[in-house]
Design a protein around this motif. Structure first.
Motif, mmCIF file in Angstrom:
data_model
loop_
_atom_site.group_PDB
_atom_site.id
_atom_site.type_symbol
_atom_site.label_atom_id
_atom_site.label_comp_id
_atom_site.label_asym_id
_atom_site.label_seq_id
_atom_site.Cartn_x
_atom_site.Cartn_y
_atom_site.Cartn_z
ATOM 1 N N HIS A 80 24.028 54.527 36.959
ATOM 2 C CA HIS A 80 23.658 53.694 35.564
ATOM 3 C C HIS A 80 23.208 54.674 34.602
ATOM 4 C CE1 HIS A 80 23.249 49.923 38.260
ATOM 5 N NE2 HIS A 80 22.811 50.851 39.097
ATOM 6 N N PHE A 81 23.309 54.163 33.462
ATOM 7 C CA PHE A 81 22.865 55.009 32.209
ATOM 8 C C PHE A 81 21.937 54.139 31.550
ATOM 9 C CE2 PHE A 81 25.666 58.214 32.333
ATOM 10 C CZ PHE A 81 26.777 57.975 33.009
ATOM 11 N N LEU A 82 20.683 54.923 31.032
ATOM 12 C CA LEU A 82 19.828 54.383 30.430
ATOM 13 C C LEU A 82 19.681 54.880 28.993
ATOM 14 C CD1 LEU A 82 17.088 52.431 30.200
ATOM 15 C CD2 LEU A 82 15.659 54.467 30.858
ATOM 16 N N PRO A 83 19.950 54.235 27.845
ATOM 17 C CA PRO A 83 19.977 54.804 26.526
ATOM 18 C C PRO A 83 18.800 55.397 26.216
ATOM 19 C CG PRO A 83 21.104 52.699 26.484
ATOM 20 C CD PRO A 83 20.263 52.697 27.846
ATOM 21 N N MET A 84 18.689 56.773 25.622
ATOM 22 C CA MET A 84 17.426 57.203 25.053
ATOM 23 C C MET A 84 17.320 58.067 23.727
ATOM 24 S SD MET A 84 15.808 59.384 28.496
ATOM 25 C CE MET A 84 14.461 59.932 27.618
ATOM 26 N N ALA A 85 16.410 57.954 23.107
ATOM 27 C CA ALA A 85 16.328 58.656 21.761
ATOM 28 C C ALA A 85 16.678 60.223 22.254
ATOM 29 C CB ALA A 85 15.044 58.419 21.238
ATOM 30 N N GLY A 86 17.228 60.850 21.123
ATOM 31 C CA GLY A 86 17.275 62.374 20.955
ATOM 32 C C GLY A 86 17.838 62.958 19.765
ATOM 33 N N GLY A 112 11.087 73.004 24.547
ATOM 34 C CA GLY A 112 10.416 71.697 24.429
ATOM 35 C C GLY A 112 11.060 70.669 23.607
ATOM 36 N N LEU A 113 12.211 70.753 23.480
ATOM 37 C CA LEU A 113 12.832 69.662 22.654
ATOM 38 C C LEU A 113 13.402 68.345 23.397
ATOM 39 C CD1 LEU A 113 15.259 72.047 20.673
ATOM 40 C CD2 LEU A 113 13.420 70.806 19.724
ATOM 41 N N GLY A 114 13.191 68.104 24.624
ATOM 42 C CA GLY A 114 13.496 66.910 25.557
ATOM 43 C C GLY A 114 13.762 67.161 26.804
ATOM 44 N N ILE A 115 14.177 66.266 27.838
ATOM 45 C CA ILE A 115 14.542 66.395 29.042
ATOM 46 C C ILE A 115 15.985 66.748 29.253
ATOM 47 C CG2 ILE A 115 14.761 64.830 31.211
ATOM 48 C CD1 ILE A 115 12.287 63.208 29.934
ATOM 49 N N ILE A 116 16.218 67.277 30.110
ATOM 50 C CA ILE A 116 17.745 67.680 30.586
ATOM 51 C C ILE A 116 18.236 67.215 31.998
ATOM 52 C CG2 ILE A 116 17.702 69.482 28.951
ATOM 53 C CD1 ILE A 116 17.727 71.471 31.246
ATOM 54 N N HIS A 174 10.307 58.911 25.405
ATOM 55 C CA HIS A 174 10.621 60.189 25.458
ATOM 56 C C HIS A 174 12.207 60.570 24.782
ATOM 57 C CE1 HIS A 174 7.562 61.928 28.606
ATOM 58 N NE2 HIS A 174 7.619 60.566 28.764
ATOM 59 N N ARG A 175 12.315 61.738 24.855
ATOM 60 C CA ARG A 175 13.400 62.232 24.367
ATOM 61 C C ARG A 175 14.549 63.126 25.328
ATOM 62 N NH1 ARG A 175 11.705 65.217 18.458
ATOM 63 N NH2 ARG A 175 11.027 63.183 17.462
#
Length: 326
Positions: free
Chosen positions: A227-233, A250-254, A201-202
């Motif tokens: 905690h922080f989980l690195p994610m693509a964006g 629809g560009l990603g999760i916020i 996911h982004r």
């Protein structure tokens, strides 16, 4: 009059008028002689002359002047802070013996995040101003961290962690966070059920200053550890309006406070995700400068704002009444 008194009177520096101090403060706040003059209904030349007379009276330069900007000198900054206190004390004296029912007077300059201003404060502000028709409010709504003292704000509503400074912070509570994505985005990428699912996911990246690195998806475990989980964006934005718009597109999760996007969730455009993996609630504070006595209009407005936001906030456990903040 005696010769001694006459000599003393002739050598005394003229006391600046209240109008001169008001002009100086306005120029300092707007960093512009033209804008200050317009806001006070004066010719630009009158504003410039008033400041020149004040500089001559004090024997120091209050502004650095260029063709593009006006900036306070170090002496000007000190003078500005004293003038603010003096004018505030004068306003208080003028209303000292008036009943509270007569309403507030004067000018109030405040700053708060855009979503809070647009969704919470503006719909209820007519009621407040109806009770205080002689009050003038300048409301700045920006997601950047303003300099309360330098920019002349009476109080600031700040969402998020604070760092050390000389300001006083009144804790109001904390905003519960939620993870959201648009139904169109989920139709294309599927709905994540566990943290491992976020690998495909982004995340819409949010940074108060573009160029900052986003740490990733934030979540807090059962022990309260973040905690922080690195994610693509592929997109980074720097204000809350663009952040919401990116999610709706629809560009990603916020990750946002729960209160503020209820309408978009209820009408089905956005959907809540991963309810067991939420970011830590964001603390909310009212900040104001250290003063011997705050003007009544500042106290009343801050109390009104605290009561307005109260139902939307979680309690802050064992929060002190006054803390150091920036």
């Amino acid at each position: 009059m005696s010769d001694l008194a006459s000599a003393s009177s002739s050598s005394t520096t003229p006391v600046p008028s209240i109008e001169t101090l008001q002009v100086f403060v306005r120029v300092a706040e707007l960093a512009s002689f033209t804008q200050a003059a317009q806001s006070l209904g004066l010719p630009k030349a009158s504003a410039s002359t008033a400041v020149q007379r004040l500089e001559a009276s004090l024997g120091t330069r209050l502004f650095h002047r260029t063709t593009r900007r006006v900036q306070l000198t170090q002496d000007g900054q000190a003078c500005y802070e004293r003038c603010k206190d003096l004018l505030a004390d004068l306003d208080d004296m003028q209303t000292l013996f008036q009943p509270a029912a007569s309403g507030l007077r004067g000018r109030l300059r405040v700053d708060m995040p855009m979503r809070v201003a647009h969704d919470v404060v503006m719909p209820r502000l007519p009621e407040f101003l109806s009770a205080h028709p002689a009050l003038e409010i300048e409301l700045s709504s920006t997601d950047r961290r303003v300099d309360l003292v330098r920019e002349g704000f009476d109080c600031v509503l700040r969402v998020g962690p604070l760092s050390d400074s000389t300001l006083v912070a009144r804790p109001l509570g904390a905003m519960e966070m939620v993870n959201l994505a648009s139904v169109e985005y989920l139709a294309r990428h599927g709905e994540p059920r566990m943290l491992e699912d976020l690998a495909t996911h982004r995340l819409v990246q949010y940074a108060t200053t573009l160029g900052q690195r986003c740490p990733g998806f934030e979540w807090r475990d059962a022990a309260g550890v973040t905690h922080f989980l690195p994610m693509a964006g592929t997109l980074t934005v720097s204000d809350s309006g663009a952040y919401t718009a990116a999610c709706l597109a629809g560009l990603g999760i916020i990750q946002v406070p729960r209160h503020g996007l209820e309408r978009e969730v209820l009408d089905g455009r956005l959907r809540e995700l991963l309810p067991d993996f939420l970011a830590a609630p964001m603390p909310v504070h009212l900040l104001y400068p250290h003063r011997r006595q705050l003007p009544r209009r500042v106290h009343v407005f801050m109390q009104w704002l605290a009561e307005l936001l109260g139902p939307r906030l979680l309690p802050l456990s064992s929060a002190p009444s006054d803390v150091t903040a920036s």
